[in-house]
Design an enzyme around this catalytic site. Structure first.
Site, PDB file in Angstrom:
ATOM      1  N   SER A   1      -2.693   8.335   7.570  1.00 34.95           N
ATOM      2  CA  SER A   1      -3.106   8.419   7.694  1.00 34.95           C
ATOM      3  C   SER A   1      -3.799   8.944   8.999  1.00 34.95           C
ATOM      4  O   SER A   1      -3.136   9.970  10.124  1.00 34.95           O
ATOM      5  CB  SER A   1      -4.285   8.027   6.638  1.00 34.95           C
ATOM      6  OG  SER A   1      -5.783   8.958   6.060  1.00 34.95           O
TER       7      SER A   1
ATOM      8  N   ASP B   1       0.234  14.422  -2.408  1.00 39.62           N
ATOM      9  CA  ASP B   1      -0.763  14.162  -1.144  1.00 39.62           C
ATOM     10  C   ASP B   1      -1.955  15.328  -1.372  1.00 39.62           C
ATOM     11  O   ASP B   1      -1.553  16.354  -1.058  1.00 39.62           O
ATOM     12  CB  ASP B   1      -0.008  13.629  -0.235  1.00 39.62           C
ATOM     13  CG  ASP B   1      -1.620  12.624   0.382  1.00 39.62           C
ATOM     14  OD1 ASP B   1      -2.666  13.090   0.203  1.00 39.62           O
ATOM     15  OD2 ASP B   1      -1.568  12.212   1.727  1.00 39.62           O
TER      16      ASP B   1
ATOM     17  N   HIS C   1      -2.518  10.380  -1.758  1.00 35.74           N
ATOM     18  CA  HIS C   1      -1.938   9.353  -0.084  1.00 35.74           C
ATOM     19  C   HIS C   1      -1.361   7.379  -0.168  1.00 35.74           C
ATOM     20  O   HIS C   1      -2.560   7.414  -0.286  1.00 35.74           O
ATOM     21  CB  HIS C   1      -3.129   9.743  -0.146  1.00 35.74           C
ATOM     22  CG  HIS C   1      -3.694   9.824   1.373  1.00 35.74           C
ATOM     23  ND1 HIS C   1      -3.514  10.347   2.447  1.00 35.74           N
ATOM     24  CD2 HIS C   1      -4.428   9.147   2.122  1.00 35.74           C
ATOM     25  CE1 HIS C   1      -3.605  10.978   4.083  1.00 35.74           C
ATOM     26  NE2 HIS C   1      -4.445   9.394   3.700  1.00 35.74           N
TER      27      HIS C   1
END
Length: 648
Positions: free
Chosen positions: A203, A311, A342
């Site tokens: 991320s 995601d 994610h």
């Protein structure tokens, strides 16, 4: 010296002094104080350096930015853990996870934070498994605090220069190009470093790795971005439409800021909201500073991309645009494409991930010839825990194939029919191309779920959507890449949005979107060595996870949306001319998906809708689709012949 396959350009050298083929007992023994070389066995470094006696440091390096405007350049703080032997001649590479989260959101599925528990100025809690696993194998692990977070000074700027310069500042110090000190101000040098750094992270952390690579900093040898942003514009906008307003940028900056400095950094956050321009959603210099794709030509590092095709946080176009740009510049690269959301690969394919990452870092940071660059470039998860490999992505043999949108009759769904090749400048035209039109209303309250399966009739046109269906497929149909919906449309106003959904109608086991497709279990397994630092047991054990599976009568395959004001340019908004027919091209998010035989492919056309996490427009305009050459272009593996076999 010899090189591997021609699709990557780097050459590597076997270091003749590296010990190879030692017996297992020697390979796993803890080192003598004069060991100054790694042990390589079975193509990988062995855990011969221990962990409990590792050296820990906290180093501070002055950057070139002053993000908070206080007249002093920001300080980057990093925590380092490295083998004891690195103080006695062992030259080690660095694995760096630069992050804004170490004292706030924290890292991993078990939300591990950094902490100095005994007040000696050294880190005692080391999030994630990298330190436990790689330090005994002869690596230094660096956990870096992004500017404005934890022990670094300044203010976070949500993808701006201060964020982006954090890791390159540390890499400059590692390579002797910048001064560093300890907490007392004493000069500290990285005379133990072998000159090679690999960055990794999920991320925001992976985004910092992308940014560092795009800076071209010397000494960054490889990056492993996981579910990472490649353009903050694409994270906050979608083709001119605001999907995350700038109060999100400010709130994210607030979340990661050192809590003691949150009030102090409030003016910086406020300026982010002004500069980002929520009013138009247009691309601007503010967003260009936060866009790494145009700088792919500066990348010196190899890139191992990991991303979830489902995601919905950092959507899949982040990996695809970055991947395509890297491919154009012939950057050495590898891809894992999972069906989860994610999620870190440590939690969706743990054993294979640790093995692959180990070999990747050994190859790029220790020059170990283990064959990893001779293997297929792309691993794709076809079904939950069912993986296949391909020599590239999109899958070789993929061809853009136009499929015509034909209008339905008396409110019934329209048809998807394979276009016939055309020779004119307008390109392919579908069978019975006509001047027919169909009109629907832009309905901002429309949900994504209702767009796919409307309560009255899952496959019928309604006042606020148009549906197009193929016949049940005669054979599986594989798409790999980014579909594009291309329609001719007019609007009875000056503004609206255009959205397209690609849907699979037919029951089958599917990746669940609940919890990003992962369920955490109670069982643990362990990866690396353990020790006690500052009275805290730093263990290497983590809870396992498993995939969750859904069975639905339909599935959203991919989607896209486009602001009607940005048909011609993402940088300049231009009102629509009421009643004028426009060429509208809606890029859908990339996919790698196989439609099963017997299922139907569906395309749904919408205006603004709430299912894109957008601030949906409130125009409630009427959109008229003209059926002279309106179509969807599908990236079909095998191209037109495969579509014919499937019965399109």
């Amino acid at each position: 010296m010899r090189t591997t396959k021609s699709w990557w350009r780097a050459s590597v050298v076997v270091v003749a002094a590296i010990a190879v083929g030692l017996p297992a007992a020697t390979a796993t023994a803890h080192p003598t104080k004069d060991r100054n070389k790694p042990v390589i066995q079975h193509g990988v470094t062995q855990p011969v350096f221990g962990y409990a006696d590792a050296i820990r440091e906290r180093v501070f390096v002055t950057s070139d930015v002053d993000s908070d405007g206080d007249g002093a350049r920001d300080i980057v703080s990093m925590d380092i853990i490295r083998p004891k032997a690195s103080a006695a001649g062992l030259k080690v590479p660095v694995i760096m996870d630069a992050s804004p989260y170490y004292s706030t959101v924290c890292r991993g599925n078990e939300t591990e934070c950094k902490a100095d528990l005994d007040g000696d100025g050294l880190n005692d809690q080391w999030p994630l498994f990298y330190d436990n696993y790689f330090v005994p194998r002869g690596y230094a692990v660096v956990l870096l605090d992004m500017i404005g977070t934890n022990n670094s000074t300044g203010c976070p700027v949500t993808g701006g220069r201060a964020d982006n310069i954090s890791a390159p500042t540390a890499i400059d110090w590692l390579n002797g190009r910048r001064a560093g000190t300890d907490a007392t101000g004493k000069k500290v040098v990285a005379n133990w470093h072998n000159g090679k750094t690999g960055m990794i992270g999920k991320s925001y952390d992976g985004t910092l790795a992308n940014a560092a690579a795009a800076s071209g900093v010397k000494g960054l040898s490889t990056i492993v971005p996981i579910s990472a942003i490649s353009s903050w514009y694409d994270y906050s906008r979608s083709n001119g439409l605001v999907t995350r307003a700038n109060n999100y940028s400010g709130s994210l900056s607030n979340t990661v800021t050192n809590p003691a400095r949150r009030l102090y950094c409030a003016p910086v956050r406020a300026q982010l909201g002004v500069d980002g321009d929520d009013t138009t959603g247009d691309y601007s210099p503010f967003w260009a500073e936060r866009d790494y794709v145009p700088n792919a030509d500066k990348v010196r590092a190899s890139v191992f991309v990991v991303h979830g095709i489902n995601d919905d946080n950092v959507r899949a176009d982040h990996f695809s645009k970055w991947w395509d740009a890297l491919a154009e510049k012939k950057v050495p690269r590898k891809l894992w494409l999972t069906g989860t959301g994610h999620i870190d690969p440590f939690d969706f394919r743990r054993g294979e991930w640790v093995d692959t990452l180990h070999r990747w870092f050994d190859f790029w940071l220790y020059d170990v010839r283990n064959g990893i660059m001779n293997e297929p470039m792309a691993d794709i998860e076809r079904a939950p825990d069912v993986w296949e490999t391909h020599r590239n992505w999109p899958v070789p043999g993929t061809k853009t194939t136009p499929v015509a949108l034909r209008p339905g009759v008396d409110g019934a769904a329209g048809e998807l029919v394979l276009s016939t090749p055309g020779n004119g400048p307008k390109g392919p035209k579908g069978p019975k191309a006509s001047q027919e039109t169909r009109t629907f209303q832009d309905t901002p309250t429309m949900s994504q779920a209702n767009a796919i399966r409307h309560p009255s009739d899952p496959q019928a046109n309604t006042a606020n959507r148009l549906v197009f269906l193929s016949q049940p497929l005669k054979a599986p149909l594989h798409i790999s890449g980014s579909p594009i919906v291309k329609i001719k449309a007019s609007v009875n106003g000056e503004d609206t949005s255009f959205a397209g959904l690609l849907v699979d109608y037919g029951t089958r086991p599917r990746f669940s979107t609940v919890g990003d497709g992962i369920r955490t279990l109670t069982e643990e397994d362990c990866w690396g060595e353990q020790a006690t630092f500052g009275g805290f047991a730093e263990n290497a054990c983590y809870r396992q996870a498993e995939k969750t599976i859904a069975t639905n009568p339909q599935e959203l395959v991919t989607k896209g949306i486009l602001d009607g004001l940005n048909l011609k340019s993402l940088s300049v908004s231009q009102p629509l001319v009421p009643g004028k027919k426009n060429a509208v091209e809606v890029p859908l998010l990339p996919e790698d998906y196989v439609f099963a035989a017997g299922n139907q492919i569906g395309v749904v056309l919408l205006g603004s809708y709430s299912g894109y996490s957008s601030r949906a427009k409130q125009t409630r305009a009427e959109i008229t689709v003209h059926f002279d050459n309106s179509r969807i272009e599908l990236p079909i593996v095998g191209g037109r012949p495969a579509a014919v076999r499937a019965g399109l």
